[in-house]
Design a protein around this motif. Structure first.
Motif, short mmCIF file in Angstrom:
data_model
loop_
_atom_site.label_atom_id
_atom_site.label_comp_id
_atom_site.label_asym_id
_atom_site.label_seq_id
_atom_site.Cartn_x
_atom_site.Cartn_y
_atom_site.Cartn_z
N GLY A 25 0.80 -1.23 0.00
CA GLY A 25 0.00 0.00 0.00
C GLY A 25 0.82 1.27 0.00
N ILE A 26 2.14 1.14 0.10
CA ILE A 26 3.03 2.31 0.10
C ILE A 26 4.16 2.03 -0.88
N ASP A 27 4.32 2.94 -1.85
CA ASP A 27 5.38 2.77 -2.86
C ASP A 27 6.64 3.55 -2.52
N GLY A 28 6.51 4.58 -1.68
CA GLY A 28 7.69 5.37 -1.36
C GLY A 28 7.38 6.47 -0.38
N HIS A 29 8.39 7.34 -0.22
CA HIS A 29 8.29 8.47 0.70
C HIS A 29 8.63 9.75 -0.04
N ALA A 30 7.81 10.77 0.14
CA ALA A 30 8.06 12.08 -0.44
C ALA A 30 9.24 12.72 0.29
N PRO A 31 9.87 13.72 -0.32
CA PRO A 31 10.96 14.41 0.36
C PRO A 31 10.59 14.96 1.74
N ASP A 32 9.30 15.28 1.96
CA ASP A 32 8.88 15.80 3.27
C ASP A 32 8.50 14.68 4.25
N GLY A 33 8.66 13.40 3.83
CA GLY A 33 8.41 12.27 4.72
C GLY A 33 7.06 11.60 4.56
N ARG A 34 6.13 12.22 3.84
CA ARG A 34 4.82 11.60 3.63
C ARG A 34 4.97 10.28 2.89
N THR A 35 4.15 9.28 3.27
CA THR A 35 4.11 8.04 2.50
C THR A 35 3.32 8.29 1.22
N VAL A 36 3.74 7.62 0.14
CA VAL A 36 3.15 7.87 -1.17
C VAL A 36 2.77 6.55 -1.84
N GLN A 37 1.58 6.51 -2.39
CA GLN A 37 1.13 5.44 -3.26
C GLN A 37 1.14 6.01 -4.68
N VAL A 38 1.65 5.24 -5.64
CA VAL A 38 1.73 5.68 -7.03
C VAL A 38 0.86 4.76 -7.88
N LYS A 39 0.04 5.36 -8.71
CA LYS A 39 -0.80 4.63 -9.65
C LYS A 39 -0.57 5.22 -11.03
N ALA A 40 -0.63 4.38 -12.06
CA ALA A 40 -0.46 4.85 -13.43
C ALA A 40 -1.31 3.99 -14.36
N THR A 41 -1.75 4.61 -15.44
CA THR A 41 -2.50 3.88 -16.45
C THR A 41 -2.11 4.38 -17.83
N GLY A 42 -2.17 3.48 -18.78
CA GLY A 42 -2.00 3.83 -20.18
C GLY A 42 -3.30 3.68 -20.92
N THR A 43 -4.40 3.57 -20.18
CA THR A 43 -5.74 3.41 -20.75
C THR A 43 -6.62 4.56 -20.26
N LYS A 44 -7.88 4.47 -20.53
CA LYS A 44 -8.84 5.50 -20.07
C LYS A 44 -9.37 5.20 -18.67
N ALA A 45 -8.89 4.11 -18.07
CA ALA A 45 -9.38 3.70 -16.75
C ALA A 45 -8.80 4.58 -15.64
N GLY A 46 -9.47 4.54 -14.50
CA GLY A 46 -8.97 5.20 -13.32
C GLY A 46 -8.03 4.28 -12.56
N PRO A 47 -7.49 4.72 -11.44
CA PRO A 47 -6.57 3.89 -10.68
C PRO A 47 -7.27 2.71 -10.02
N ALA A 48 -6.58 1.58 -9.98
CA ALA A 48 -7.10 0.37 -9.36
C ALA A 48 -6.46 0.19 -7.99
N PHE A 49 -7.28 -0.16 -7.02
CA PHE A 49 -6.80 -0.35 -5.64
C PHE A 49 -7.12 -1.76 -5.18
N ARG A 50 -6.27 -2.28 -4.33
CA ARG A 50 -6.52 -3.55 -3.65
C ARG A 50 -6.86 -3.22 -2.19
N GLN A 51 -7.50 -4.17 -1.53
CA GLN A 51 -7.80 -4.02 -0.11
C GLN A 51 -6.49 -4.22 0.65
N THR A 52 -6.03 -3.20 1.32
CA THR A 52 -4.79 -3.31 2.10
C THR A 52 -5.04 -2.79 3.51
N LYS A 53 -4.20 -3.25 4.43
CA LYS A 53 -4.31 -2.78 5.82
C LYS A 53 -3.76 -1.38 5.96
N THR A 54 -2.81 -1.03 5.10
CA THR A 54 -2.14 0.26 5.18
C THR A 54 -2.50 1.12 3.98
#
Length: 176
Positions: free
Chosen positions: A83-112
């Motif tokens: 559920g966390i792909d990285g950390h921003a320079p200010d310390g915030r946790t970051v999730q990154v989503k990307a698509t090459g289609t017209k769809a929106g971001p897809a999410f899985r059920q995660t604890k975090t």
């Protein structure tokens, strides 16, 4: 900034950018595959049109690489921090989503859940991308059911609405 433009669309500013040359090289190779196999199939009398679309893990990895390049996100091992792909320079946790289609971001059920979400819409045909969402992840995940299995997408119209509600102070600044 590499090919960066801010355009007014859907009633708010869209942060568009050119994809790096390395991705253009990947697309050229993909297009060569299309042409090569298209010729073979046509010689066989086939009407099949193989698209060789870029999707799945490759597009996700491109999104994470763009987050690192454009926003300075320090990526972490995905397996260790679901559920966390990285950390921003200010310390915030970051999730990154990307698509090459017209769809929106897809999410899985995660604890975090991450503090922040970056969602990239990539136009591989034109070699461009845009930051469709840059803000608190909770503004987007509120559109998901409380419990679900497999994955759920948040529609592009809902992403636009969520992005409109993000204050400039809540957005990650671009570093390029």
């Amino acid at each position: 900034a590499r090919g960066r433009t801010l355009t007014h669309r859907y009633g708010f500013m869209m942060d568009k950018f050119s994809l790096p040359t390395a991705i253009a090289d990947l697309l050229a190779a993909r297009n060569a595959l299309r042409s090569y196999y298209g010729d073979i199939l046509r010689k066989q009398g086939s009407q099949v049109d193989l698209r060789f679309t870029l999707d799945g893990n490759l597009v996700g990895d491109i999104g994470e690489a763009l987050a690192a390049e454009l926003f300075g996100v320090r990526l972490v091992e995905t397996e260790s921090t679901e559920g966390i792909d990285g950390h921003a320079p200010d310390g915030r946790t970051v999730q990154v989503k990307a698509t090459g289609t017209k769809a929106g971001p897809a999410f899985r059920q995660t604890k975090t859940r991450a503090d922040h979400l970056l969602f990239f819409c990539l136009d591989f045909e034109n070699g461009t991308g845009e930051v469709a969402y840059n803000g608190p992840e909770e503004n987007v995940t509120r559109y998901l059911p409380e419990t679900f299995s497999k994955q759920r997408c948040v529609s592009r119209p809902r992403i636009r609405v969520a992005n409109e509600g993000v204050a400039d102070t809540e957005r990650l600044p671009r570093i390029d």
